[in-house]
Design an enzyme around this catalytic site. Structure first.
Site, PDB file in Angstrom:
ATOM      1  CD  GLU A 119     -11.982 -35.223   9.275  1.00 58.06           C
ATOM      2  OE1 GLU A 119     -12.573 -35.854  10.033  1.00 58.06           O
ATOM      3  OE2 GLU A 119     -11.364 -34.243   9.702  1.00 58.06           O
ATOM      4  CE  LYS A 130     -22.091 -36.503   5.984  1.00 57.03           C
ATOM      5  NZ  LYS A 130     -22.787 -37.532   6.752  1.00 57.03           N
ATOM      6  NE  ARG A 176     -21.143 -34.569  15.655  1.00 57.26           N
ATOM      7  CZ  ARG A 176     -21.229 -33.650  15.209  1.00 57.26           C
ATOM      8  NH1 ARG A 176     -21.902 -33.297  13.908  1.00 57.26           N
ATOM      9  NH2 ARG A 176     -20.369 -32.553  15.368  1.00 57.26           N
ATOM     10  NE  ARG A 190     -27.440 -34.494  14.924  1.00 57.34           N
ATOM     11  CZ  ARG A 190     -27.299 -33.839  13.758  1.00 57.34           C
ATOM     12  NH1 ARG A 190     -26.210 -34.517  12.664  1.00 57.34           N
ATOM     13  NH2 ARG A 190     -27.555 -32.456  13.288  1.00 57.34           N
ATOM     14  CG  PHE A 250     -14.839 -36.503  13.417  1.00 55.04           C
ATOM     15  CD1 PHE A 250     -15.499 -35.082  13.804  1.00 55.04           C
ATOM     16  CD2 PHE A 250     -15.903 -37.672  13.413  1.00 55.04           C
ATOM     17  CE1 PHE A 250     -16.723 -35.068  14.289  1.00 55.04           C
ATOM     18  CE2 PHE A 250     -17.117 -37.448  13.566  1.00 55.04           C
ATOM     19  CZ  PHE A 250     -17.645 -36.309  14.204  1.00 55.04           C
ATOM     20  NE  ARG A 279     -27.607 -28.257   9.114  1.00 55.17           N
ATOM     21  CZ  ARG A 279     -27.196 -29.495   9.073  1.00 55.17           C
ATOM     22  NH1 ARG A 279     -26.255 -29.674   8.245  1.00 55.17           N
ATOM     23  NH2 ARG A 279     -27.720 -30.225   9.852  1.00 55.17           N
TER      24      ARG A 279
END
Ligand code: ATP
Length: 592
Positions: free
Chosen positions: A261, A263, A268, A283, A353, A430
């Site tokens: 995708e 970036k 966000r 976020r 997304f 992460r």
């Protein structure tokens, strides 16, 4: 069984003196054994040095000056005497502890004289009420009220209690206890097995509030914890990406195939669509709904379901020419006033997304391709809402082509995402299910880092009157300290310097903060709070910087450059972490 604050303070003293995580967990579990179920939320928040979590996070951060004044007044000392003691001990908590020897009769309880339920001792509840009151005392003319509230707290405190009260009100408790340690201790004490931490962590990632997790565990049991799923209106901790710098490495990590995708270089958003309206969270779980009425209405129009949690990136958009606008334009939308005017001047578009919940059903455990299908079936694109561009690939050539095209189109890079059955949405993690692959501002490959400002240098020559450079740090998540990583002096426009000067002014402190490690002294120390994005050519060994310090050398950024972006969407503990830096450093070394 209720505990008093002196007992809690004694636990804090033990925790502070304990370097090992496992021993800390044992001490915390012992503490949980002593408290009443009604105290669990307060104890969890207090132990982390805050008064709430998630969207309702409340941290006290009284100015050092105000605490110095209060201590001076209360103990008949001059401010400079208190400051001298501060220079000696490096910690106002210790200064208070050592100064407070003579306690006068309680005024704390005078404070609660109308409250019949108020306890007849310095209970956690009494402390909590006063701290909340202090946190909510804001605005002009509030200094006097804050001082008298603090005085009330300190008059009734033992020396040890004073140490921790002062640290809590300064927002500097720092016992070395982090959320994950607390979760493991909760698992150990309330379920008898520390391994259950992973299920508590999963619940925490879905409700983003450690006090609530603890309270559900204690009051409703472990079964209730296992039933926690995402719910509209409760922000979920965001999934984050690892980074890589070659197509080979990416495909190697993702098992030879991936979804690629763009970036997008924006903001966000986790959008919660509920029957009563749309909520937009950053976020950091800040509620951004009022700032983006256009995005709220495009989501409302697009949604074909009764409720949903979806994620996307908001970008400033030029609808006439059908192109993205630079990130700075979007930042103009973050203000809380003149919203309509800003909306007209800087229109925005959202690129969705991911989907985390659709029609009351959590979809986080589905694979990415399945979540994507659900997302596309549940929303319709409109002028200011689109799905992220996506391409399924299985070769390095395809990946490189997509990447080069994205860079040519002016994008900051691409996201490569796992599409295996285990490509679930990993809330709060992460992990390697998402990999970012970025191009830098001049076109050659490099990395950007989100670093916390820990110091400022005064400007000279052309920069006289503003800051001239910054001392920036990475975050060591195990030790909860900010370790110097570079001196940043390039990439600033005059406006940037002015803006940063204003932002940093109230954060300046005389002494190096306790949670900062630095081998060099800037002109002014700054409380770690503001995060800036920094691009750099490489990470190299340094005799002065303290990131990954091994006793003789650390790591530092070479040729750091400010990208122009202040990361208002990140808190200091979301800066680039020591473990990320070590991964990058090792990867580069292996590649040489
Ligand atoms: P960076 O500073 O590189 O954006 P970060 O620390 O903010 O990194 P990461 O989780 O490492 O965040 O990288 C993912 C970020 O990229 C997301 O937080 C999101 O803001 C942004 N992003 C842009 N496009 C996408 C996309 N298509 N899929 C997922 N994230 C995207």
């Amino acid at each position: 069984m209720n505990i008093n604050f002196d007992e809690l303070a004694a636990f804090y003293e033990r925790l502070e003196a304990t370097p090992g995580r496992l021993e800390m967990i044992d001490i915390l579990a012992e503490l949980f054994g002593k408290i009443d179920t009604s105290e669990i939320e307060m104890v969890c928040y207090l132990t982390l040095g805050k008064l709430g979590d998630g969207p309702s996070e409340l941290t006290l951060g009284l100015a050092e000056k105000l605490v110095i004044q209060t201590l001076a007044e209360q103990y008949g000392m001059s401010e400079s005497e208190v400051e001298k003691l501060l220079a000696e001990h490096g910690d106002l908590g210790v200064v208070a502890e050592q100064t407070i020897s003579k306690k006068t009769q309680s005024t704390l309880f005078d404070f609660f004289e109308d409250d019949e339920s108020s306890p007849s001792s310095f209970s956690i509840t009494s402390l909590w009420s006063l701290l909340l009151k202090l946190a909510h005392t804001t605005g002009t003319g509030s200094t006097g009220t804050k001082q008298s509230l603090l005085t009330n707290l300190l008059i009734d405190s033992s020396p040890l209690e004073s140490r921790y009260i002062v640290r809590i009100v300064l927002g500097k408790l720092r016992l070395g206890v982090r959320e994950m340690t607390l979760l493991e201790a909760l698992a150990l004490h309330y379920t008898g097995d520390r391994k259950n931490k992973s299920l508590l962590e999963r619940a925490y990632n879905f409700i983003s509030d450690i006090g609530k997790v603890a309270s559900i565990l204690v009051n409703d049991g472990f079964e209730a914890i296992q039933k926690i799923t995402p719910s509209p209106g409760t922000p979920i901790r965001c999934m984050a990406a690892q980074r890589a710098d070659s197509a080979f490495e990416i495909l190697n990590k993702l098992g030879g195939k991936a979804a690629l995708e763009i970036k997008y270089d924006g903001l966000r958003i986790q959008a919660h669509i509920t029957p009563s309206g749309v909520i937009l969270y950053s976020r950091n779980h800040e509620d951004l709904t009022p700032q983006f009425p256009d995005i709220v209405s495009s989501l409302q129009k697009a949604s074909q379901v009764s409720n949903a949690i979806v994620e996307g990136e908001i970008l400033a958009y030029d609808f006439e020419n059908d192109t993205f606008l630079p990130f700075q334009n979007l930042m103009r939308r973050r203000r809380k006033t003149e919203i309509d005017e800003m909306m007209k001047k800087f229109p925005a578009k959202i690129y969705l997304f991911d989907a985390l919940l659709i029609d009351d059903l959590s979809v986080v455990d589905l694979s990415l391709p399945d979540r994507r299908k659900l997302l596309e079936n549940s929303f319709h694109e409109n002028e200011s809402l689109a799905f992220s561009e996506l391409l399924y690939i299985s070769s390095e050539d395809e990946l490189n082509d997509f990447f080069m095209q994205a860079v040519k189109d002016g994008c900051e890079g691409i996201m490569a995402k796992s599409i295996t059955p285990s490509s679930i949405y990993e809330a709060g993690v992460r992990g390697w299910n998402w990999i970012k692959y970025k191009a830098d501002y001049v076109g050659s490959l490099t990395d950007t880092f989100d670093l916390t400002i820990i110091g400022a240098y005064s400007g000279k020559g052309k920069r006289t009157g503003t800051i001239g450079a910054l001392l920036c740090a990475s975050y060591n998540e195990d030790e909860d300290v900010y370790q110097s990583f570079c001196k940043l002096g390039t990439g600033f426009s005059d406006e940037d310097l002015k803006e940063l000067t204003d932002i940093l002014e109230p954060l300046k402190v005389k002494e190096k903060p306790n949670n900062v490690m630095s081998g060099i002294d800037p002109d002014n120390w700054v409380r770690p709070k503001i995060v800036v994005e920094v691009a750099a050519a490489e990470i190299s060994k340094s005799p002065t910087h303290m990131t990954a310090w091994n006793g003789t050398s650390g790591l530092a950024l070479r040729f750091p450059r400010f990208t122009g972006r202040i990361r208002t969407d990140k808190s200091a503990d979301q800066s680039t972490s020591l473990s990320e830096i070590l991964l990058m450093y090792e990867a580069k070394r292996r590649a040489v």
